[in-house]
Scaffold this active site. Structure first.
Site, PDB file in Angstrom:
ATOM      1  N   CYS A   2      60.507  52.523  52.292  1.00  0.00           N
ATOM      2  CA  CYS A   2      61.673  53.354  52.555  1.00  0.00           C
ATOM      3  C   CYS A   2      61.746  53.105  54.393  1.00  0.00           C
ATOM      4  O   CYS A   2      61.236  53.437  54.640  1.00  0.00           O
ATOM      5  CB  CYS A   2      61.859  53.694  51.919  1.00  0.00           C
ATOM      6  SG  CYS A   2      61.517  54.151  50.299  1.00  0.00           S
ATOM      7  N   ARG A  27      61.451  46.027  56.445  1.00  0.00           N
ATOM      8  CA  ARG A  27      60.385  46.868  55.970  1.00  0.00           C
ATOM      9  C   ARG A  27      60.059  46.701  54.757  1.00  0.00           C
ATOM     10  O   ARG A  27      59.596  46.918  53.935  1.00  0.00           O
ATOM     11  CB  ARG A  27      60.800  48.614  56.189  1.00  0.00           C
ATOM     12  CG  ARG A  27      60.456  48.809  57.636  1.00  0.00           C
ATOM     13  CD  ARG A  27      60.954  49.721  57.972  1.00  0.00           C
ATOM     14  NE  ARG A  27      60.048  50.816  57.379  1.00  0.00           N
ATOM     15  CZ  ARG A  27      59.377  51.549  58.131  1.00  0.00           C
ATOM     16  NH1 ARG A  27      59.162  51.138  59.335  1.00  0.00           N
ATOM     17  NH2 ARG A  27      58.874  52.359  57.243  1.00  0.00           N
ATOM     18  N   TRP A  75      62.671  51.655  48.324  1.00  0.00           N
ATOM     19  CA  TRP A  75      61.539  50.781  47.904  1.00  0.00           C
ATOM     20  C   TRP A  75      61.381  51.619  46.725  1.00  0.00           C
ATOM     21  O   TRP A  75      60.223  52.650  47.065  1.00  0.00           O
ATOM     22  CB  TRP A  75      60.923  50.440  48.877  1.00  0.00           C
ATOM     23  CG  TRP A  75      59.555  49.399  48.491  1.00  0.00           C
ATOM     24  CD1 TRP A  75      59.933  48.212  48.948  1.00  0.00           C
ATOM     25  CD2 TRP A  75      58.370  49.473  47.926  1.00  0.00           C
ATOM     26  NE1 TRP A  75      58.733  47.421  48.352  1.00  0.00           N
ATOM     27  CE2 TRP A  75      57.720  48.555  47.656  1.00  0.00           C
ATOM     28  CE3 TRP A  75      57.327  50.430  47.613  1.00  0.00           C
ATOM     29  CZ2 TRP A  75      56.444  47.992  47.434  1.00  0.00           C
ATOM     30  CZ3 TRP A  75      56.404  50.548  47.429  1.00  0.00           C
ATOM     31  CH2 TRP A  75      55.840  49.604  47.332  1.00  0.00           C
ATOM     32  N   ASN A 100      61.628  59.177  52.375  1.00  0.00           N
ATOM     33  CA  ASN A 100      61.066  58.296  52.474  1.00  0.00           C
ATOM     34  C   ASN A 100      59.081  58.886  51.514  1.00  0.00           C
ATOM     35  O   ASN A 100      59.500  60.204  52.351  1.00  0.00           O
ATOM     36  CB  ASN A 100      60.488  57.830  54.078  1.00  0.00           C
ATOM     37  CG  ASN A 100      61.178  56.555  54.195  1.00  0.00           C
ATOM     38  OD1 ASN A 100      61.999  56.571  53.577  1.00  0.00           O
ATOM     39  ND2 ASN A 100      61.714  56.575  55.511  1.00  0.00           N
ATOM     40  N   GLY A 101      58.367  58.685  51.413  1.00  0.00           N
ATOM     41  CA  GLY A 101      57.316  59.028  50.635  1.00  0.00           C
ATOM     42  C   GLY A 101      57.425  59.413  48.923  1.00  0.00           C
ATOM     43  O   GLY A 101      58.377  58.855  48.802  1.00  0.00           O
ATOM     44  N   GLU A 485      42.565  35.008  54.482  1.00  0.00           N
ATOM     45  CA  GLU A 485      43.545  35.569  55.624  1.00  0.00           C
ATOM     46  C   GLU A 485      44.608  34.739  54.733  1.00  0.00           C
ATOM     47  O   GLU A 485      45.891  34.290  54.654  1.00  0.00           O
ATOM     48  CB  GLU A 485      43.090  35.911  56.903  1.00  0.00           C
ATOM     49  CG  GLU A 485      44.941  36.048  57.816  1.00  0.00           C
ATOM     50  CD  GLU A 485      45.775  37.264  57.280  1.00  0.00           C
ATOM     51  OE1 GLU A 485      44.932  38.039  56.507  1.00  0.00           O
ATOM     52  OE2 GLU A 485      46.435  37.683  57.814  1.00  0.00           O
ATOM     53  N   LYS A 489      48.334  35.205  53.262  1.00  0.00           N
ATOM     54  CA  LYS A 489      48.803  34.595  54.099  1.00  0.00           C
ATOM     55  C   LYS A 489      49.889  33.156  52.229  1.00  0.00           C
ATOM     56  O   LYS A 489      51.396  33.797  52.370  1.00  0.00           O
ATOM     57  CB  LYS A 489      49.128  33.598  54.946  1.00  0.00           C
ATOM     58  CG  LYS A 489      48.607  34.481  56.163  1.00  0.00           C
ATOM     59  CD  LYS A 489      49.625  34.622  57.106  1.00  0.00           C
ATOM     60  CE  LYS A 489      49.892  36.225  56.425  1.00  0.00           C
ATOM     61  NZ  LYS A 489      48.752  37.223  56.961  1.00  0.00           N
ATOM     62  N   GLU A 492      51.345  36.071  50.007  1.00  0.00           N
ATOM     63  CA  GLU A 492      52.145  36.388  49.712  1.00  0.00           C
ATOM     64  C   GLU A 492      53.890  35.929  50.774  1.00  0.00           C
ATOM     65  O   GLU A 492      55.102  36.045  49.817  1.00  0.00           O
ATOM     66  CB  GLU A 492      52.080  37.545  50.220  1.00  0.00           C
ATOM     67  CG  GLU A 492      51.925  37.102  52.534  1.00  0.00           C
ATOM     68  CD  GLU A 492      51.247  38.662  53.351  1.00  0.00           C
ATOM     69  OE1 GLU A 492      51.807  39.442  53.256  1.00  0.00           O
ATOM     70  OE2 GLU A 492      51.058  38.309  54.456  1.00  0.00           O
ATOM     71  N   HIS A 508      28.736  28.196  42.318  1.00  0.00           N
ATOM     72  CA  HIS A 508      28.475  29.826  41.491  1.00  0.00           C
ATOM     73  C   HIS A 508      29.824  29.652  40.754  1.00  0.00           C
ATOM     74  O   HIS A 508      29.654  31.055  39.557  1.00  0.00           O
ATOM     75  CB  HIS A 508      27.984  31.376  42.419  1.00  0.00           C
ATOM     76  CG  HIS A 508      26.516  30.874  43.240  1.00  0.00           C
ATOM     77  ND1 HIS A 508      26.082  30.387  42.106  1.00  0.00           N
ATOM     78  CD2 HIS A 508      26.651  30.690  44.478  1.00  0.00           C
ATOM     79  CE1 HIS A 508      24.825  30.570  43.144  1.00  0.00           C
ATOM     80  NE2 HIS A 508      25.548  30.057  44.433  1.00  0.00           N
ATOM     81  N   LYS A 607      57.112  45.831  54.888  1.00  0.00           N
ATOM     82  CA  LYS A 607      56.515  45.639  55.701  1.00  0.00           C
ATOM     83  C   LYS A 607      55.265  46.960  56.333  1.00  0.00           C
ATOM     84  O   LYS A 607      53.696  46.663  57.025  1.00  0.00           O
ATOM     85  CB  LYS A 607      56.738  46.345  57.146  1.00  0.00           C
ATOM     86  CG  LYS A 607      56.307  45.781  58.400  1.00  0.00           C
ATOM     87  CD  LYS A 607      55.957  43.695  58.662  1.00  0.00           C
ATOM     88  CE  LYS A 607      54.701  44.449  59.975  1.00  0.00           C
ATOM     89  NZ  LYS A 607      54.499  42.632  59.661  1.00  0.00           N
TER      90      LYS A 607
END
Ligand code: AGP
Length: 612
Positions: A2, A27, A75, A100-101, A485, A489, A492, A508, A607
């Site tokens: 948010c 974001r 969000w 927000n939160g 990483e 990438k 996502e 294995h 973000k």
């Protein structure tokens, strides 16, 4: 996640709020809205599910004009993405609030407010706060006091901004657990969850601290702290320029940020190296006192920043000879942690506002660590303010949700930290390895520039991936986190399922997955483990797997049927994790472009993850 923007000015603030929302789009969000006290003194709002452009369309159809307003990108956490759940939330059509939160005790508060006659029109926890402030305002007759009293009843995390029809000259905002800044203009004030949202109107910011509540009018901002005492918070000048929030000639922020890496790595090194060593002042004098006492290091981070921590563990153990543990913050914070004496607690975060990392730091401050150090990219962030020491990366604002330049500058800073720890524990004035690494660090921007010239070749490789559903990334030693990483990438931004394995683990289990439909990507610099990695690659080839290898020419890995090889410039093996990240970033970028995904704002992601 948010985003909040608020403004009180003599001019019409609708355009300022809208531009602020556009600057917060990176974001991640799923609905947006704004509310204004209009020229007739009436509270009005426009909201929409989807993009900020939808709100803009509504404003074109039914314009709004006024000098006081709040705006929000949401969000979804409580309640699906919809217009009814979008902020601002109203109470009795005279008070508007954005938040927000997460308010953890929203259910009992909702029942209490319903019993008092408040009707709810959304499923959100935020609407509870709007009605609560309204109820208290009815008794107090003072908006600041009503917000202050409401905050005392809230459990959870918030940044919020409130306006009331009776006070067309006043914006009240507060923070606890979510970031909020005040923008200071000339005869006008603003607030936002991220300074980037306000760069079009000001470059002077007041970073609110935990528990602060601020009242903004045209000419003044008054801040009171959690104890209710008036406090002065310093005004800081923004130093990153405004162009950081622009894409320039690049198609996406992510591509721009990938190509900025040579410059931001150089900026992160600037002023921190002499010819043969890391300068003692690079980490500040307090660090120089603390580092010799460190016997162990505990690193905590999330996502990409966690991967940087994993690389740092290899460095700290190998170069400084200190034991080092690394853990994701969301696990660490709920574990019964046993702290060994003289352990340095290190957090790594681009934003400095990640809820899990912050919670871990707050726990650590009470748990008997020697001290805390934040490796962070945002100077005024909560993480930096609450840590004993900070080591700033100089990546500049990172807009793409997929972290790129923040990661390589974190690695650069972590190598500086490692060398400072090494020096603190092996007190030889002349250290040949340190001198060698300082020289290698100086060459890193140039080598990164050269590596990025593989862009066109990687764009071609990407074509092989566009139709694939899975991919496997392999690395060994300090390249294993780089494989992780690379996989993060790819998943996502291209939504291709990708996993990373230390190459030795292949036999294995994961080898069972390998066939012609499972591309296998390997990072193969010339290091102690490369011969073992080559054997692992043979295991893949023998099962018909298609290999894509990023390698040092001296590994003698060459293209052959079933194996495509791109050669990177020769680099010191300690620094190889930084350089070998770049082709993996470019690969996932080009695959995502071919697949037509929203590269800078991938679905479901935010973000800066400021809620748990
Ligand atoms: C990676 O591309 C993501 N943006 C994500 O994993 C990110 O690294 C994580 O959320 C941590 O963020 P921070 O560095 O701001 O704390």
């Amino acid at each position: 996640m948010c985003g909040i923007v608020g403004a009180v000015a003599e001019r019409n603030v609708t355009g300022i709020l809208l531009e602020g929302l556009k600057r917060l789009e990176y974001r991640g969000y799923d609905s947006a809205g704004l509310a204004i006290i209009d020229d007739q003194g009436q509270l009005q709002r426009r909201r929409a599910q989807g993009k900020v452009a939808e709100v803009e369309k509504r404003l074109d159809e039914q314009p709004l004009k006024g000098g006081l307003g709040v705006a929000h990108t949401r969000w979804a956490t409580h309640g699906k993405p919809s217009e009814a759940n979008a902020h601002p939330h109203f109470s009795s059509d005279e008070l508007a609030l954005v938040h927000n939160g997460i308010i953890e005790n929203h259910e009992p508060l909702r029942r209490q407010l319903q019993a008092a006659g408040y009707a709810f029109t959304s499923e959100t926890d935020t609407e509870v706060v709007a009605h609560l402030v309204h109820q208290l305002y009815q008794q107090a007759g003072d908006l600041t006091l009503a917000v202050q009293q409401a905050l005392q009843q809230l459990e959870g995390a918030y940044a919020l901004a409130v306006i009331h029809q009776q006070h067309p000259d006043r914006l009240v905002c507060a923070r606890k657990g979510s970031p909020l800044v005040i923008g200071v203009g000339i005869g006008e004030h603003f607030c936002a969850s991220d300074p980037l949202a306000l760069l079009q109107v000001t470059d002077r910011f007041v970073y609110l601290e935990e528990g602060d509540l601020a009242t903004l009018t045209l000419n003044e901002h008054h801040v009171i702290n959690a104890a209710g005492a008036a406090v002065e918070r310093p005004v800081s000048q923004w130093e990153h320029g405004n162009q950081a929030a622009e894409k320039g000639s690049y198609r996406h922020f992510m591509l721009k940020e990938i190509h900025e890496q040579p410059a931001v790595i150089a900026a992160t090194l600037e002023g921190r190296l002499s010819d043969r060593r890391v300068l003692p002042q690079a980490l500040g004098s307090a660090a120089m006192e603390l580092l010799p006492k460190v016997r162990q290091v505990q690193i905590i981070a999330c996502g990409t920043s966690f991967h940087a921590g994993m690389v740092a563990r290899y460095w700290i153990e190998r170069l400084a000879g200190l034991p080092c543990q690394v853990e994701v913050a969301s696990e660490y914070r709920y574990r019964d942690v046993v702290v060994t004496p003289d352990t340095l607690f290190v957090t790594i975060s681009q934003s400095g506002e990640t809820a899990d990392t912050l919670a871990a730091l707050r726990f650590a401050r009470t748990a008997g660590y020697l001290g805390s150090l934040a490796v962070c990219n945002v100077p005024g962030s909560s993480l930096v303010r609450e840590s004993d020491l900070s080591l700033m990366t100089q990546a500049g604002p990172e807009i793409g949700v997929a972290s790129t330049k923040a990661f390589t500058t974190q690695l650069t800073a972590l190598l500086l930290l490692t060398l400072a720890l090494r020096r603190a524990h092996h007190k030889t004035e002349e250290d040949a390895l340190e001198a060698e690494l300082v020289q290698a660090l100086r060459e890193l921007p140039r080598l990164s520039e050269q590596t990025l010239q593989l862009d066109a070749a990687i764009e071609q490789l990407a074509e092989d991936f566009a139709e694939k559903h899975h991919a496997l990334f392999l690395g060994r030693g300090s390249q294993y986190p780089i494989a992780m990483e690379g996989a993060l990438k790819l998943k996502e931004i291209s939504y291709i399922h990708a996993e990373a394995y230390p190459a030795g683990e292949l036999k294995h289990g994961p080898l069972a997955l390998v066939d012609k439909d499972m591309p296998v990507i390997a990072v193969a610099p010339r290091d102690d483990l490369v011969d073992k990695l080559k054997s692992n690659l043979q295991e893949v080839r023998a099962r018909g797997g298609e290999l894509y290898v990023f390698a040092d020419p001296e590994t003698l890995l060459e293209p052959e049927p079933g194996m495509k090889v791109l050669h990177l410039p020769k680099v010191h093996d300690i620094l190889a994790p930084i350089l070998y990240t770049l082709p993996l970033q470019l690969l996932s970028y080009h695959v995502a472009v071919l697949k037509g995904t929203d590269v800078d704002q991938p679905r479901n992601l935010a973000k800066s993850v400021t809620v748990e």
